[in-house]
Write an enzyme that holds these catalytic residues in place. Structure first.
Site, PDB file in Angstrom:
ATOM      1  N   GLU A 105      -7.379  -4.940 -10.394  1.00 39.28           N
ATOM      2  CA  GLU A 105      -8.586  -4.254  -9.090  1.00 39.28           C
ATOM      3  C   GLU A 105      -9.748  -5.180  -9.701  1.00 39.28           C
ATOM      4  O   GLU A 105     -10.753  -5.291  -8.850  1.00 39.28           O
ATOM      5  CB  GLU A 105      -8.618  -3.004  -8.738  1.00 39.28           C
ATOM      6  CG  GLU A 105      -6.873  -2.629  -9.196  1.00 39.28           C
ATOM      7  CD  GLU A 105      -7.023  -0.977  -8.660  1.00 39.28           C
ATOM      8  OE1 GLU A 105      -7.477  -0.933  -7.521  1.00 39.28           O
ATOM      9  OE2 GLU A 105      -6.401   0.243  -9.871  1.00 39.28           O
TER      10      GLU A 105
ATOM     11  N   GLU B 131       0.305   0.274 -10.107  1.00 42.31           N
ATOM     12  CA  GLU B 131      -0.066   1.679 -10.332  1.00 42.31           C
ATOM     13  C   GLU B 131       1.677   2.680 -10.183  1.00 42.31           C
ATOM     14  O   GLU B 131       1.835   3.545  -9.961  1.00 42.31           O
ATOM     15  CB  GLU B 131      -1.039   2.162  -9.625  1.00 42.31           C
ATOM     16  CG  GLU B 131      -2.369   2.427 -10.509  1.00 42.31           C
ATOM     17  CD  GLU B 131      -2.603   0.599 -10.275  1.00 42.31           C
ATOM     18  OE1 GLU B 131      -3.466  -0.039 -11.189  1.00 42.31           O
ATOM     19  OE2 GLU B 131      -1.776  -0.416 -10.520  1.00 42.31           O
TER      20      GLU B 131
END
Length: 247
Positions: free
Chosen positions: A113, A133
């Site tokens: 990210e 995730e």
């Protein structure tokens, strides 16, 4: 300059931010240190971001759990914790100078990210990318789900995010996540520095305006108008003539 979890160095007009957590992970200190380092860039005209061993293996869960744990179940408290992480990543994204991610080894979760918030991404042939995730029972919430569809397309972003499975450097290049794959770490960092030096030699206002336009997210006509206004404010005949002479 050395902080608890990152190092900032300068070579001419190029700054390098090294993510130096001993485990290659992001702990609470990372989110405090990155904005501090960005505030110390001074006159740097390009920033290279790299890891020390891996680019990043994601969050340091053991170090982060005591911070996040008490906030679980309370959206307001949880948002305050994550806002600190957002500030670090958004700080990179909104710098007025180009940011190059030089990725060696693993680039996982929060690391991916963060890399997605950079303007250019290069990697070594041994780099691996993952947004795992979903396997941990959570939704990626540090900007990856917002930025990756614009970089690699919604389908490929969905593949990364919904499966949690890694991709290698060659797939990352095919998908457009990175623009160059170098043979090893040494070649990667040398290329990142040479690319940064090239960018630093270009007119800074032109680079800033180009970056702003790429990121503005405005409708087509409004983005065009914003680019025209930027040029009207910052373009000079002298700079154009100087550039033509160098070409």
């Amino acid at each position: 300059m050395t902080y608890d979890s990152v190092r900032l160095s300068h070579e001419g007009e190029v700054a390098t931010l090294t993510l130096a957590h001993p485990k290659g992970a992001f702990g609470p200190a990372t989110w405090r240190d990155v904005p501090r380092a960005l505030g110390d860039l001074g006159d740097a005209r390009v920033l290279v971001v790299r890891g020390e061993r891996h680019f990043s293996v994601g969050l340091d869960v053991a170090a982060t759990a005591p911070v996040i744990g008490p906030a679980l179940g309370n959206p307001e408290k949880f948002r305050a914790v994550v806002d600190e992480m957002h500030a670090a990543i958004e700080g990179l994204a909104t710098l007025p100078v180009p940011v190059i991610a030089a990725i060696d080894g693993w680039c996982i979760g929060a690391g991916l990210e963060l890399a997605a918030a950079c303007d250019l991404r290069l990697c070594s042939a041994s780099a691996r990318f993952s947004l795992p995730e979903v396997k941990l029972g959570i939704t990626a919430d540090l900007g990856g789900l917002q930025r990756l569809p614009h970089l690699i397309g919604r389908g490929r972003a969905a593949h990364l995010a919904l499966t949690g499975e890694p991709i290698d450097a060659q797939a990352a290049e095919r998908w457009g996540l990175v623009t160059e794959v170098l043979e090893g770490a040494e070649a990667l960092y040398a290329r990142a520095q040479s690319l940064a030096a090239h960018l630093a030699s270009l007119p800074p206002r032109a680079l800033e305006g180009t970056k702003r336009t790429l990121q503005d997210g405005l409708p087509h006509a409004e983005s065009l108008a914003a680019a025209v206004e930027w040029n009207a404010r910052h373009m000079t005949a002298d700079a154009m003539l100087s550039a033509l002479k160098k070409a």
